[in-house]
Design an enzyme around this catalytic site. Sequence first.
Site, PDB file in Angstrom:
ATOM      1  N   TYR A  65     -22.268 -23.548  28.050  1.00 32.15           N
ATOM      2  CA  TYR A  65     -21.210 -24.098  28.886  1.00 32.15           C
ATOM      3  C   TYR A  65     -20.298 -25.070  28.150  1.00 32.15           C
ATOM      4  CZ  TYR A  65     -24.061 -28.358  29.355  1.00 32.15           C
ATOM      5  OH  TYR A  65     -24.772 -29.508  29.111  1.00 32.15           O
TER       6      TYR A  65
ATOM      7  N   ASP B 118     -24.486 -30.440  38.455  1.00 28.37           N
ATOM      8  CA  ASP B 118     -23.975 -29.699  37.301  1.00 28.37           C
ATOM      9  C   ASP B 118     -23.859 -28.207  37.605  1.00 28.37           C
ATOM     10  OD1 ASP B 118     -25.690 -31.959  36.879  1.00 28.37           O
ATOM     11  OD2 ASP B 118     -25.610 -31.655  34.717  1.00 28.37           O
TER      12      ASP B 118
ATOM     13  N   ARG C 142     -21.046 -38.171  35.095  1.00 32.67           N
ATOM     14  CA  ARG C 142     -20.662 -36.807  34.702  1.00 32.67           C
ATOM     15  C   ARG C 142     -21.132 -35.773  35.713  1.00 32.67           C
ATOM     16  NH1 ARG C 142     -21.594 -36.208  28.930  1.00 32.67           N
ATOM     17  NH2 ARG C 142     -23.570 -35.088  29.106  1.00 32.67           N
TER      18      ARG C 142
ATOM     19  N   TRP D 257     -18.806 -32.953  37.363  1.00 32.01           N
ATOM     20  CA  TRP D 257     -19.027 -31.506  37.446  1.00 32.01           C
ATOM     21  C   TRP D 257     -18.743 -30.981  38.847  1.00 32.01           C
ATOM     22  CZ3 TRP D 257     -18.928 -29.469  32.990  1.00 32.01           C
ATOM     23  CH2 TRP D 257     -19.709 -29.870  31.909  1.00 32.01           C
TER      24      TRP D 257
END
Length: 872
Positions: free
Chosen positions: A94, A199, A269, A273
């Site tokens: 990814y 995520d 983070r 996402w």
Amino acid sequence: MGSALSAAPPCLQRELCTLKNMKTFNRTCFSRPWIVLAAGVLFNVSLPLCAVAAVEQFNGTTPLEWSVRVAQSEMARRGNSLFFGSGLRARWDYTSALFGLSLVKLSERIGDKAMGEFGYRTSESFLTAEGGIRTYDAADCNLDMIPQGRLLLLRYDQAHDEKLQKPIELLRRQLASQPRTSDGGFWHKQRYPYQMWLDGLFMSSPFLAHYGKTFGDPSAFDEVVKQILLMERHAYDAKTGLLYHAWDEKRTQSWANKDTGHSPNFWGRAIGWYAMAMVDSLDFIPPTHPDAEAINEVLRRTADGIARWQDPKSGLWWQVVDQGGREGNYLEATASSMFVYALAKGVNRGYLPREKFLPVIRRGYEGLIRDLIRTDKNGAVSLTHCCQVAGLGYTSASGRTRDGSFAYYVNEPIIDNDLKGVGPFILAGIEVEQLLATADSPLVVRGWGDIDAVLARIKAPVFAARDFPITDFGARPGADATTAIRAAIGACHAAGGGRVVVPAGEWLTGAIHLLSNVNLHVSKGATLKFSPDPAHYPIVSTRWEGVELMGYSAFIYAFEQENIAVTGEGTLDGQADWDTWWAWNQKGKNQPPRQKAARDRLNAMGEAGVPVAERIFGKGSFLRPNFIQPYRCKNILIEGVTIVRSPMWELHPVLSQNITVRGVKIHSHGPNNDGCDPESSRDILIEGCVFDTGDDCIAIKSGRNNDGRRVNVPSESIVIRNCTMMDGHGGVVLGSEISGSVRNVFVENCKMDSPNLDRALRFKSNAQRGGVLENVFMRNLEIGRVAEAVLTIDLIYEEGARGPYRPVVRNVSLDHVTSQGSPRVLWIAGFEGATIDNIRFTDCAFNNVTDTDLVRHAGRITFENVSIEPAK
């Protein structure tokens, strides 16, 4: 060109800036049509010429230029290391996918083909001749392996190469068999049982949504919606407005709260996402999807949480978002880049309100450039302060237990140029450039949750406290006041604006032409009577039944003016009757109306593309003028007046914006006496009005046939509320001159009741007119009796199926609508190839229904908590 234009917003009334090179980008603009993609739907929108401001610079450089510099620097640093076969340990994952995607998007924007090919190679170099994927194992059920498929889909959209379809389908099959929680949520990996991670939504959802669009698979959209909503249900914290990194259904993981299953902290983070997953998925999910608005609501909540926890000093975001300033915490680059990208794209696409989030986005981008971008002596640019990696469960490479604690997150390695930050930074620059280059942002409407955003765009003009009575300029009761009114308007305009006052009494006039900053105020007790002599109405640029021409001026007309109004408690009397204007459309025995020959000739000119300046229809043409027509104007108010005896349509704003019609009373029963017909106009509020008309009460239009497609400007963002509809062919009508499309119409708290009212809500088009009629929402309506049906969708109107332009009617909802009597609830007639889909009735009651509903060639029609009581 198509791909770059597809990123443009659907209703952005701005020129297209062409990026010839970086130095001229902010200064080179051209007027041309946009071809744009909004939530998976193509529109071709021809837009008026208007200025584009120079893009703001950050440390001497525009956001797009910063994206180019970072992209070029990282390409040089990475070389061939991300490509299979380079001899290095490249793998399908990814991180390289996100970087490759950002390069492809940037290359589309700047026209750098080599950059785009570099981006595509990060995925295509891993493909085998047989359609396999090197270094990928579907048995791992690892969502992190899905994002590379987005690059394959982008390439497939260009060429439909069958060699790409095999690996795309391989990834799709992984998701089809992905292990799930008991309520259907994807496990993040096979080795992470019963765990949903934020995520994972970015890893899977945009690919799946894009797949659904490319291959016509609506089940893919359903899956995307399901995963996004489940993730919020399990991870959202209402107290902070943030989302926990992950959720363990079984509560067996060492990091999981034994009561809730949440991980312990809010990692920046992970939230990034999730935010990116939504704005990227919404590129493909149709606005007609029944849960599309639910995703937008989740996006708004997520964005609110992001904005709330922005560091006020730096404009950036902390590694552990809600614990800014705690020892060990730091301002982190990957999350900050993701947040700026997601918010800016959300505003650019109309999912988020510009006024609320623009300051957040600007401060965030300023902070990135000021505090986290470093340029070395050779000019190479680096993104600093990137968290290298963070996860949950097992141990890190350094042997640290990944327990989701504050200490764990802040002690993972901090590096420069992590691709999980570089990619979002490049994408953020693209979106921030677009956002700052325009003074307005589009609005993507999916349901009632967006009405406040529509209303926020509509502001009635305000006028200087100066009065210019027409009697000061020679007007006398009972005499022709045309010259005096013209002089008063000129003086008011020259003075900077104010009111031109028509005092109590009876006044005679011909055409009135308004100028900017002028409010024509018809006082209580005043009647302004308009001459029935066509010679008193000069030839002007206008539209007649959806076709542009040079024809009779409207009684009150304005061309390319701003801040204009017609107000007061007086009466506007058109003096039309069957001896004057109405006789032009009187059908005699075995004799066509006098207007027919000119009407046919005008329509033929429109079909043939005859220049508008050559379409002159004056004396002897019998094409009646409208009553009030602002043409290519903005900031318009029509308030309080009573209108009677109109020649034709009463209120007809054309190619105009920011319009308020409030408290107007219309009583006029001549032929084609529509009450209010907004045409190719946007941002309109119609409230507290009374419509008692000889034709449609409100009819929304956007041009007829080829001439409408030539101009190609939709009507959009219209709110109708607290109105009363009496006599008329329809209460609220879309069409039939609708070739430029219409969208985003809200109707609420209205009353409709008359034995001479035929329908409450009506759509009418055909295969000559075409058009997309979408996003129409009606609620809290009290309907007495209508003569045909509550809802009519007539796509066989006039020419019917004879033609190549298949109309579309979709995403229509009626909520809390009641009627006391009608032959039918539904009269729906489509034809093969036309689209009628996603028509929804919720919490409605229809009484005294006498006939069977008619439904032909329609898609989904759903009823929830609806009662229909037959008359017998």
